[in-house]
Motif scaffolding. Sequence first.
Motif, mmCIF file in Angstrom:
data_model
loop_
_atom_site.group_PDB
_atom_site.id
_atom_site.type_symbol
_atom_site.label_atom_id
_atom_site.label_comp_id
_atom_site.label_asym_id
_atom_site.label_seq_id
_atom_site.Cartn_x
_atom_site.Cartn_y
_atom_site.Cartn_z
ATOM 1 N N LEU A 179 0.860 -1.186 0.000
ATOM 2 C CA LEU A 179 0.000 0.000 0.000
ATOM 3 C C LEU A 179 0.896 1.235 0.000
ATOM 4 C CD1 LEU A 179 -2.693 -0.970 2.672
ATOM 5 C CD2 LEU A 179 -2.979 -0.944 0.181
ATOM 6 N N GLU A 180 0.737 2.060 -1.010
ATOM 7 C CA GLU A 180 1.467 3.325 -1.014
ATOM 8 C C GLU A 180 0.530 4.384 -0.454
ATOM 9 O OE1 GLU A 180 2.250 5.082 -4.825
ATOM 10 O OE2 GLU A 180 3.313 6.775 -3.935
ATOM 11 N N MET A 181 0.929 4.969 0.650
ATOM 12 C CA MET A 181 0.114 5.998 1.290
ATOM 13 C C MET A 181 0.632 7.370 0.875
ATOM 14 S SD MET A 181 -2.054 4.481 3.189
ATOM 15 C CE MET A 181 -2.333 2.769 3.649
ATOM 16 N N LYS A 182 -0.183 8.106 0.157
ATOM 17 C CA LYS A 182 0.212 9.468 -0.206
ATOM 18 C C LYS A 182 -0.048 10.352 1.004
ATOM 19 C CE LYS A 182 0.795 10.745 -4.172
ATOM 20 N NZ LYS A 182 2.082 11.105 -4.814
ATOM 21 N N THR A 183 1.030 10.758 1.634
ATOM 22 C CA THR A 183 0.868 11.540 2.856
ATOM 23 C C THR A 183 1.840 12.724 2.836
ATOM 24 O OG1 THR A 183 0.835 11.383 5.273
ATOM 25 C CG2 THR A 183 2.415 9.986 4.138
ATOM 26 N N TYR A 184 1.992 13.390 3.950
ATOM 27 C CA TYR A 184 2.824 14.583 3.981
ATOM 28 C C TYR A 184 3.252 14.857 5.411
ATOM 29 C CZ TYR A 184 4.488 19.033 2.140
ATOM 30 O OH TYR A 184 5.285 20.059 1.723
ATOM 31 N N ARG A 185 4.536 15.192 5.569
ATOM 32 C CA ARG A 185 4.935 15.593 6.923
ATOM 33 C C ARG A 185 5.050 17.107 6.964
ATOM 34 N NH1 ARG A 185 10.311 16.748 6.127
ATOM 35 N NH2 ARG A 185 11.421 15.142 4.993
ATOM 36 N N TYR A 186 4.460 17.669 8.010
ATOM 37 C CA TYR A 186 4.473 19.137 8.109
ATOM 38 C C TYR A 186 5.816 19.638 8.623
ATOM 39 C CZ TYR A 186 -0.650 18.535 8.083
ATOM 40 O OH TYR A 186 -1.930 18.201 7.791
ATOM 41 N N ARG A 187 6.412 18.845 9.485
ATOM 42 C CA ARG A 187 7.662 19.292 10.107
ATOM 43 C C ARG A 187 8.855 18.879 9.254
ATOM 44 N NH1 ARG A 187 7.769 20.674 15.427
ATOM 45 N NH2 ARG A 187 5.731 21.303 16.179
ATOM 46 N N GLY A 188 10.016 19.292 9.694
ATOM 47 C CA GLY A 188 11.235 18.925 8.997
ATOM 48 C C GLY A 188 11.513 17.440 9.126
ATOM 49 N N HIS A 189 12.523 16.985 8.395
ATOM 50 C CA HIS A 189 12.922 15.580 8.487
ATOM 51 C C HIS A 189 13.236 15.216 9.936
ATOM 52 C CE1 HIS A 189 15.294 11.946 8.127
ATOM 53 N NE2 HIS A 189 16.318 12.580 8.663
ATOM 54 N N SER A 190 14.075 16.044 10.549
ATOM 55 C CA SER A 190 14.322 15.905 11.986
ATOM 56 C C SER A 190 14.216 17.314 12.548
ATOM 57 C CB SER A 190 15.700 15.292 12.243
ATOM 58 O OG SER A 190 16.699 16.165 11.773
ATOM 59 N N MET A 191 14.582 17.499 13.775
ATOM 60 C CA MET A 191 14.413 18.819 14.373
ATOM 61 C C MET A 191 15.303 19.843 13.681
ATOM 62 S SD MET A 191 12.088 18.205 16.420
ATOM 63 C CE MET A 191 12.022 19.771 17.264
ATOM 64 N N SER A 192 16.462 19.377 13.247
ATOM 65 C CA SER A 192 17.415 20.284 12.635
ATOM 66 C C SER A 192 17.275 20.170 11.119
ATOM 67 C CB SER A 192 18.812 19.882 13.109
ATOM 68 O OG SER A 192 19.778 20.548 12.372
ATOM 69 N N ASP A 193 16.376 20.938 10.569
ATOM 70 C CA ASP A 193 16.036 20.807 9.154
ATOM 71 C C ASP A 193 16.132 22.188 8.519
ATOM 72 O OD1 ASP A 193 13.852 18.842 7.334
ATOM 73 O OD2 ASP A 193 14.031 20.963 6.858
ATOM 74 N N PRO A 194 16.875 22.312 7.446
ATOM 75 C CA PRO A 194 17.088 23.649 6.894
ATOM 76 C C PRO A 194 15.830 24.242 6.259
ATOM 77 C CG PRO A 194 18.087 21.993 5.482
ATOM 78 C CD PRO A 194 17.593 21.276 6.696
ATOM 79 N N ALA A 195 14.825 23.386 5.953
ATOM 80 C CA ALA A 195 13.560 23.847 5.372
ATOM 81 C C ALA A 195 13.770 24.655 4.097
ATOM 82 C CB ALA A 195 12.767 24.658 6.409
ATOM 83 N N LYS A 196 14.777 24.251 3.319
ATOM 84 C CA LYS A 196 15.056 24.998 2.088
ATOM 85 C C LYS A 196 14.587 24.232 0.850
ATOM 86 C CE LYS A 196 17.575 28.225 4.158
ATOM 87 N NZ LYS A 196 16.765 29.216 4.864
ATOM 88 N N TYR A 197 14.213 22.964 1.035
ATOM 89 C CA TYR A 197 13.934 22.114 -0.122
ATOM 90 C C TYR A 197 12.465 22.138 -0.547
ATOM 91 C CZ TYR A 197 12.742 19.170 3.866
ATOM 92 O OH TYR A 197 12.208 18.713 5.037
ATOM 93 N N ARG A 198 11.655 22.830 0.209
ATOM 94 C CA ARG A 198 10.252 22.978 -0.180
ATOM 95 C C ARG A 198 9.773 24.333 0.329
ATOM 96 N NH1 ARG A 198 7.399 18.648 4.101
ATOM 97 N NH2 ARG A 198 8.057 19.767 5.955
ATOM 98 N N SER A 199 8.726 24.838 -0.303
ATOM 99 C CA SER A 199 8.291 26.182 0.076
ATOM 100 C C SER A 199 7.321 26.118 1.243
ATOM 101 C CB SER A 199 7.610 26.862 -1.106
ATOM 102 O OG SER A 199 6.375 26.224 -1.359
ATOM 103 N N LYS A 200 7.305 27.209 1.956
ATOM 104 C CA LYS A 200 6.368 27.320 3.076
ATOM 105 C C LYS A 200 4.929 27.232 2.562
ATOM 106 C CE LYS A 200 7.927 29.346 6.359
ATOM 107 N NZ LYS A 200 8.686 30.399 7.024
ATOM 108 N N GLU A 201 4.732 27.786 1.359
ATOM 109 C CA GLU A 201 3.379 27.776 0.775
ATOM 110 C C GLU A 201 2.908 26.345 0.564
ATOM 111 O OE1 GLU A 201 5.924 29.779 -0.397
ATOM 112 O OE2 GLU A 201 5.043 31.412 0.789
#
Lengths: 465, 346
Positions: B259-281
């Motif tokens: 089963l492939e679950m199409k989902t999404y994580r709101y937070r970074g990969h871990s706590m220390s995540d540069p958050a540069k690879y996807r937009s805030k939008e």
Amino acid sequence: MPTEILMPALSPTMTEGKLARWMVKEGDTVSSGDVLAEIETDKATMEVEAVDEGKIGKILIEGDTENVAVNTPIAVLLEEGEDEGDLEGFSPSKVPAADSGSEDEESDEAPASKEPRIETRAPHDAYDASGEIPEGTEMVKMTVREALRDAMAEEMRSDDRVFVMGEEVAEYQGAYKVTQGLLDEFGPRRVIDTPITEHGFAGVGVGAAFHGLRPVVEFMTFNFAMQAIDQIVNSAAKTRYMSGGQMGSPIVFRGPNGAASRVAAQHSQCYASWYSHIPGLIVIAPHTAADAKGLLKAAIRNPNPVIFLENEILYGQSFEVPKLDDFVLPIGKAKIERSGDDVTIVSFGMGMRYALEAADKLTKDDISAEVIDLRTIRPMDMETLLASVRKTNRCVTVEEGWPQSGVGAEITAQIMHHAFDYLDAPVLRVSGKDVPMPYAANLEKLALPHVDEVVTAAKAVCYRD
Amino acid sequence: MARQTTKTSKSSQGTARKTASSAKRTVKFSNESLQKFYRDMLLIRRFEEKAGQIYGMGLIGGFCHLYIGQEAVVVGMQSAISDDDAVITSYRDHGHMLACGMDPKGVMAELTGREGGYSKGKGGSMHMFSKEKNFYGGHGIVGACVPLGTGLAFSQKYQDNGQMTLCYMGDGTANQGQVYESFNMAELWSLPVVYIIENNEYAMGTSVKRSSAQTELYKRGESFNVPGEQVDGMNVLAVAEAGKKAVEWVRAGKGPYILEMKTYRYRGHSMSDPAKYRSKEEVNKKRADSDPIEHLREKLLADKVYSEDELKEIDREVKGIIADAVEFAQNSPEPAPEELYTDVVA
């Protein structure tokens, strides 16, 4: 009472960061999960989310402020039933000194200072293996191959949880015929041919062990187990510890290890020192058929993951094996294979062949060598070894593996530590040469340890020509 | 989201067959089930928010991977199995443990590295187990849990006890070689396992598009004749329904199911995540449009399963559980120094 919102840390090493900007302003109502602010360090950006519901009562540190220490109150949240009036007389707590808390705790727990002296193991008697086979037991000659097969068959007869899995173990009867006849007796449920997929079936074996089975996983050779080493080390060896003792992995990984003959670099490596490095593993490398049988049975019953290192050249060699219904040997006990007074030669597995032949030759020079077969590499029976060295005051180690960080290196370090005052000569190592195994017959011979090298080393530590 | 299904059978000689099925629910869930879905998802959400917060306070060390956004996957899937079935996952595991019924206090105390944690403080966020709840970890090496889960299923089949395994992994895991070694053996030996690929679109910072030649991960079992299906992993009802079907397939002795679950994580990969690879939008839009908890909350209110007051009461109850867990996790002592050398070997 108003709740303080503190400057968070992005990592355990972060002590301060930049409060980049506020996403809310005083008077805003926030609920759990709302982004309040953004903080930055040199390596990452993080959003501070609200955990509690409430109203932003006061922002204590403005956006675009550098060097805000972790755990500094940066805002005050008013919860249900509170209003700005509650802020009167409320003073934010002081910024905690960086890391003070944990450092205090650490210093509390630091080991009590000890006198700077070298602590050594108290002298201990050597393990006496003579009691392993009751007097008067009938002995039968059998090959190491047959002994291993019998050990598996006996354990499979007495415990349905035991099964054998690996490449060519069933219909082919074993690449080296160690599993010959098992399929006929136990059927395909318990003797399972796998695809050529070491990483995968090693992991399947570990999972089955987690779940209560007792897998015996055969690697066609341990050279191929390098593909599976993550499952062996990270999954099998560490899980008991990582689960706080809840779950273990009672599994045996077995197969030929080290050099065979003319199979060159990728098929000739000895892995004894590799696996012996790992806490959580048991590493066994028998030489004789009796030890192969008694120790494999013990390995299958052991609640820990066991690396059982066999040797292709030894498979066909015959030894006396006791004819007993249930011959099981203790793990972690060395065996004095030959008593002597002048020098201790210690080895395991195939190395024992060089050690014993060397001991024979040394008698011609009137040197009486004590030959110790470690049998188990981890846990290593240092008591027996140290007892011997305290008697002979000299030691030579023999192994087919490479010298650096090898089993001989470990033995040498232990002896230097615990029997330094007993040594009359440095401990010498005879090992495989520090090169990948060559193919050419003459070079291969040079690369492996040689009986004469053991003889020479023994004479050297005895200061004899 | 329309589900896409590939169904293969040995009789069709391994060719994948795609059948479109309507998005309409065919399973009717009782009010009790709906209430449990809501409460369990909320518990995970609040637990993870709190974990993130106390991480920021320095109470949790090392790596901490939060499950926020993905709650519907594990809650929906767990509803399809029994208590004696086995569950295993990778390192983003807090939600799985709570959904398996593990005590939030023990999980939180493990995060803080305390004696009261499930692993006595020796495992941490990524390495937690509960033999009692049949939760087999909590594995920190990407891919390792897949052969291990396959091994659990091997044991279940060997023991012929009717049990099965849910083996969770991420979209990043889906590119590891040992996953395919496992698919092959599981199908070859008809092992009772459902592989759940939680496709949250990013393996750390690398999107599925940038890492995967075949981005439809439910198709990854095709060459092994393992049937696969893509599911809206943000909708707990869609997950529960797909889970039920997959579990029926497996229990019928037909072998593994993906089963492939199409989902999404709101937070970074871990706590220390540069958050540069996807937009805030992008994150905000996902959150606004398809939050699994908000989605169910609206449904519960619309269907009058719960009133606003009752939902508030659940919020309060969950908040209390989390507060107790944090209190326990802060007050439980650190493991005794002697624990350093225990549990290495038996």
